[in-house]
Design a protein around this motif. Structure first.
Motif, PDB file in Angstrom:
ATOM      1  N   ALA A  51       3.877  32.619  -7.205  1.00 32.67           N
ATOM      2  CA  ALA A  51       4.803  31.714  -7.963  1.00 32.67           C
ATOM      3  C   ALA A  51       4.510  31.634  -9.523  1.00 32.67           C
ATOM      4  O   ALA A  51       5.471  31.628 -10.221  1.00 32.67           O
ATOM      5  CB  ALA A  51       4.337  30.264  -7.396  1.00 32.67           C
ATOM      6  N   LEU A  52       3.072  31.859  -9.798  1.00 31.98           N
ATOM      7  CA  LEU A  52       2.917  31.821 -11.267  1.00 31.98           C
ATOM      8  C   LEU A  52       3.525  33.235 -11.847  1.00 31.98           C
ATOM      9  O   LEU A  52       4.278  33.051 -13.033  1.00 31.98           O
ATOM     10  CB  LEU A  52       1.569  32.128 -11.305  1.00 31.98           C
ATOM     11  N   ARG A  53       3.764  34.380 -11.373  1.00 30.67           N
ATOM     12  CA  ARG A  53       4.011  35.520 -11.800  1.00 30.67           C
ATOM     13  C   ARG A  53       5.732  35.238 -11.758  1.00 30.67           C
ATOM     14  O   ARG A  53       6.283  36.106 -12.678  1.00 30.67           O
ATOM     15  CB  ARG A  53       3.540  36.857 -11.002  1.00 30.67           C
ATOM     16  N   GLU A  54       6.296  34.808 -10.877  1.00 30.31           N
ATOM     17  CA  GLU A  54       7.655  34.728 -10.844  1.00 30.31           C
ATOM     18  C   GLU A  54       8.023  33.887 -11.973  1.00 30.31           C
ATOM     19  O   GLU A  54       9.222  34.120 -12.692  1.00 30.31           O
ATOM     20  CB  GLU A  54       8.120  34.147  -9.475  1.00 30.31           C
ATOM     21  N   ALA A  55       7.197  32.500 -12.385  1.00 29.59           N
ATOM     22  CA  ALA A  55       7.738  31.727 -13.657  1.00 29.59           C
ATOM     23  C   ALA A  55       7.694  32.423 -14.500  1.00 29.59           C
ATOM     24  O   ALA A  55       8.436  32.056 -15.333  1.00 29.59           O
ATOM     25  CB  ALA A  55       6.614  30.470 -13.046  1.00 29.59           C
ATOM     26  N   VAL A  56       6.663  33.213 -14.823  1.00 34.88           N
ATOM     27  CA  VAL A  56       6.560  33.649 -16.363  1.00 34.88           C
ATOM     28  C   VAL A  56       7.653  34.927 -16.406  1.00 34.88           C
ATOM     29  O   VAL A  56       8.126  35.050 -17.220  1.00 34.88           O
ATOM     30  CB  VAL A  56       5.132  34.528 -16.325  1.00 34.88           C
ATOM     31  N   THR A  57       8.034  35.426 -15.089  1.00 32.61           N
ATOM     32  CA  THR A  57       9.170  36.636 -15.299  1.00 32.61           C
ATOM     33  C   THR A  57      10.377  35.851 -15.669  1.00 32.61           C
ATOM     34  O   THR A  57      11.154  36.430 -16.515  1.00 32.61           O
ATOM     35  CB  THR A  57       9.263  37.092 -14.123  1.00 32.61           C
ATOM     36  N   ARG A  58      10.613  34.683 -15.241  1.00 37.25           N
ATOM     37  CA  ARG A  58      11.723  33.904 -15.285  1.00 37.25           C
ATOM     38  C   ARG A  58      11.743  33.521 -16.937  1.00 37.25           C
ATOM     39  O   ARG A  58      12.841  33.516 -17.494  1.00 37.25           O
ATOM     40  CB  ARG A  58      11.808  32.619 -14.486  1.00 37.25           C
ATOM     41  N   ARG A  59      10.662  32.950 -17.332  1.00 31.48           N
ATOM     42  CA  ARG A  59      10.489  32.480 -18.606  1.00 31.48           C
ATOM     43  C   ARG A  59      10.991  33.618 -19.571  1.00 31.48           C
ATOM     44  O   ARG A  59      11.495  33.498 -20.661  1.00 31.48           O
ATOM     45  CB  ARG A  59       9.165  32.184 -19.234  1.00 31.48           C
ATOM     46  N   TRP A  60      10.469  34.952 -19.160  1.00 29.41           N
ATOM     47  CA  TRP A  60      10.679  36.122 -20.212  1.00 29.41           C
ATOM     48  C   TRP A  60      12.033  36.386 -20.181  1.00 29.41           C
ATOM     49  O   TRP A  60      13.073  36.698 -21.279  1.00 29.41           O
ATOM     50  CB  TRP A  60      10.091  37.233 -19.547  1.00 29.41           C
ATOM     51  N   LEU A  61      12.792  36.272 -19.142  1.00 32.57           N
ATOM     52  CA  LEU A  61      14.242  36.292 -18.928  1.00 32.57           C
ATOM     53  C   LEU A  61      15.155  35.434 -19.444  1.00 32.57           C
ATOM     54  O   LEU A  61      16.097  35.959 -20.110  1.00 32.57           O
ATOM     55  CB  LEU A  61      14.563  36.448 -17.367  1.00 32.57           C
ATOM     56  N   ASP A  62      14.542  34.300 -19.530  1.00 35.79           N
ATOM     57  CA  ASP A  62      15.357  33.128 -20.175  1.00 35.79           C
ATOM     58  C   ASP A  62      15.386  33.302 -21.662  1.00 35.79           C
ATOM     59  O   ASP A  62      16.533  32.934 -22.355  1.00 35.79           O
ATOM     60  CB  ASP A  62      14.781  31.950 -19.821  1.00 35.79           C
ATOM     61  N   VAL A  63      14.359  33.937 -22.296  1.00 35.04           N
ATOM     62  CA  VAL A  63      14.496  34.153 -23.747  1.00 35.04           C
ATOM     63  C   VAL A  63      15.586  35.491 -23.695  1.00 35.04           C
ATOM     64  O   VAL A  63      16.252  35.170 -24.815  1.00 35.04           O
ATOM     65  CB  VAL A  63      13.052  34.686 -24.090  1.00 35.04           C
ATOM     66  N   ALA A 115      12.209  38.908  -4.829  1.00 35.87           N
ATOM     67  CA  ALA A 115      13.515  39.044  -4.260  1.00 35.87           C
ATOM     68  C   ALA A 115      14.616  38.231  -5.040  1.00 35.87           C
ATOM     69  O   ALA A 115      15.768  38.849  -5.235  1.00 35.87           O
ATOM     70  CB  ALA A 115      13.553  38.782  -2.775  1.00 35.87           C
ATOM     71  N   SER A 116      14.397  37.199  -5.599  1.00 38.07           N
ATOM     72  CA  SER A 116      15.318  36.299  -6.102  1.00 38.07           C
ATOM     73  C   SER A 116      15.369  36.828  -7.831  1.00 38.07           C
ATOM     74  O   SER A 116      16.343  36.585  -8.277  1.00 38.07           O
ATOM     75  CB  SER A 116      15.033  34.791  -6.163  1.00 38.07           C
ATOM     76  N   ILE A 117      14.281  37.216  -8.268  1.00 39.89           N
ATOM     77  CA  ILE A 117      14.464  37.422  -9.955  1.00 39.89           C
ATOM     78  C   ILE A 117      15.413  38.436 -10.154  1.00 39.89           C
ATOM     79  O   ILE A 117      16.395  38.241 -11.234  1.00 39.89           O
ATOM     80  CB  ILE A 117      13.306  38.130 -10.353  1.00 39.89           C
ATOM     81  N   PRO A 118      15.567  39.734  -9.709  1.00 35.29           N
ATOM     82  CA  PRO A 118      16.933  40.529 -10.006  1.00 35.29           C
ATOM     83  C   PRO A 118      18.158  39.799 -10.143  1.00 35.29           C
ATOM     84  O   PRO A 118      19.106  39.871 -10.852  1.00 35.29           O
ATOM     85  CB  PRO A 118      16.940  41.837  -8.969  1.00 35.29           C
ATOM     86  N   GLU A 119      18.534  39.128  -8.615  1.00 35.77           N
ATOM     87  CA  GLU A 119      19.672  38.406  -8.745  1.00 35.77           C
ATOM     88  C   GLU A 119      19.772  37.181  -9.680  1.00 35.77           C
ATOM     89  O   GLU A 119      21.126  37.169 -10.172  1.00 35.77           O
ATOM     90  CB  GLU A 119      19.623  38.030  -7.209  1.00 35.77           C
ATOM     91  N   TYR A 120      18.727  36.527 -10.248  1.00 36.82           N
ATOM     92  CA  TYR A 120      18.887  35.630 -10.897  1.00 36.82           C
ATOM     93  C   TYR A 120      19.214  36.120 -12.496  1.00 36.82           C
ATOM     94  O   TYR A 120      19.965  35.444 -13.191  1.00 36.82           O
ATOM     95  CB  TYR A 120      17.492  34.928 -11.138  1.00 36.82           C
ATOM     96  N   HIS A 121      18.662  37.244 -12.834  1.00 39.16           N
ATOM     97  CA  HIS A 121      19.044  38.193 -14.117  1.00 39.16           C
ATOM     98  C   HIS A 121      20.372  38.328 -14.220  1.00 39.16           C
ATOM     99  O   HIS A 121      21.153  38.016 -14.914  1.00 39.16           O
ATOM    100  CB  HIS A 121      17.913  39.075 -14.175  1.00 39.16           C
ATOM    101  N   VAL A 122      20.972  39.211 -13.041  1.00 38.22           N
ATOM    102  CA  VAL A 122      22.322  39.461 -13.205  1.00 38.22           C
ATOM    103  C   VAL A 122      23.213  38.544 -13.044  1.00 38.22           C
ATOM    104  O   VAL A 122      24.350  38.628 -13.806  1.00 38.22           O
ATOM    105  CB  VAL A 122      22.199  40.518 -11.913  1.00 38.22           C
TER     106      VAL A 122
END
Length: 202
Positions: A51-63, A115-122
């Motif tokens: 959960a922590l690693r996913e949150a930090v990845t989303r944070r990077w992507l949001d930038v 599994a959700s991060i790539p879809e979130y970014h695209v």
């Protein structure tokens, strides 16, 4: 009085730990040590390491998302903004791969973990393309019956210039010319105005 530990502070520390040790070696204990707290304090904000690693990845992507949303507001025609947007994306990916290969690889590892991060970014990036194309349709610069489908098609058509699986090709001395040719074709397709006979109209 001790400073209150926040989720944002944890994410900032996690980014630094990931940069320092890489995804394979970075642990929640490392994050806790960087913050001067117990690992239990970190888990109270993020229940699992995943959960922590996913949150930090989303944070990077949001930038990244915010950076590319800003291009939509730039002056110029829809075609000009589309070219600038696609070029900026290609430049960012290529620069990251060629100049910061370790960080580039680390980020790809984090993206693939969820599994959700790539879809979130695209979804976000195609959404931005949709806004550019819709603006072109509204000014009659572009023609399409379905803006959402067209935006996804543009994303797919330019896959070679932003998907990490093609990273090894980005050092090719002819890659910019290839990019220019594909984008020119995409823009020409968007501008294509069907004749009455092609639509069955008299």
């Amino acid at each position: 009085m001790a400073e209150v530990l926040t989720g944002e502070a944890i994410l900032v520390a996690t980014e630094e730990v990931l940069r320092r040790y890489g995804p394979a070696k970075a642990t929640v204990v490392d994050v806790a040590k960087a913050l001067g707290v117990s690992h239990g304090s970190v888990y109270r904000h993020f229940p699992t390491k995943a959960a922590l690693r996913e949150a930090v990845t989303r944070r990077w992507l949001d930038v990244v998302h915010a950076e590319f949303e800003a291009i939509v507001e730039q002056e110029g025609t829809a075609a000009e903004r589309l070219r600038v947007w696609l070029q900026a994306l290609f430049d960012k990916k290529r620069r990251s791969h060629l100049e910061e290969p370790e960080l580039f690889e680390n980020f790809q590892v984090l993206v693939k973990e969820s599994a959700s991060i790539p879809e979130y970014h695209v979804r976000h990036m195609v959404g931005i393309l949709t806004r550019i194309i819709r603006a072109g349709v509204e000014t009659q610069e572009f023609v399409t019956d379905d803006v959402d489908v067209t935006a996804q098609a543009v994303w797919d058509a330019t896959d070679k210039f932003h998907h990490p699986s093609h990273a090894r090709e980005w050092g090719n001395p002819h890659i910019q010319a290839e990019f220019d040719a594909v984008v020119s074709l995409v823009v020409a397709g968007l501008r294509y105005n069907r004749s009455p006979s092609a639509t069955g109209d008299a």
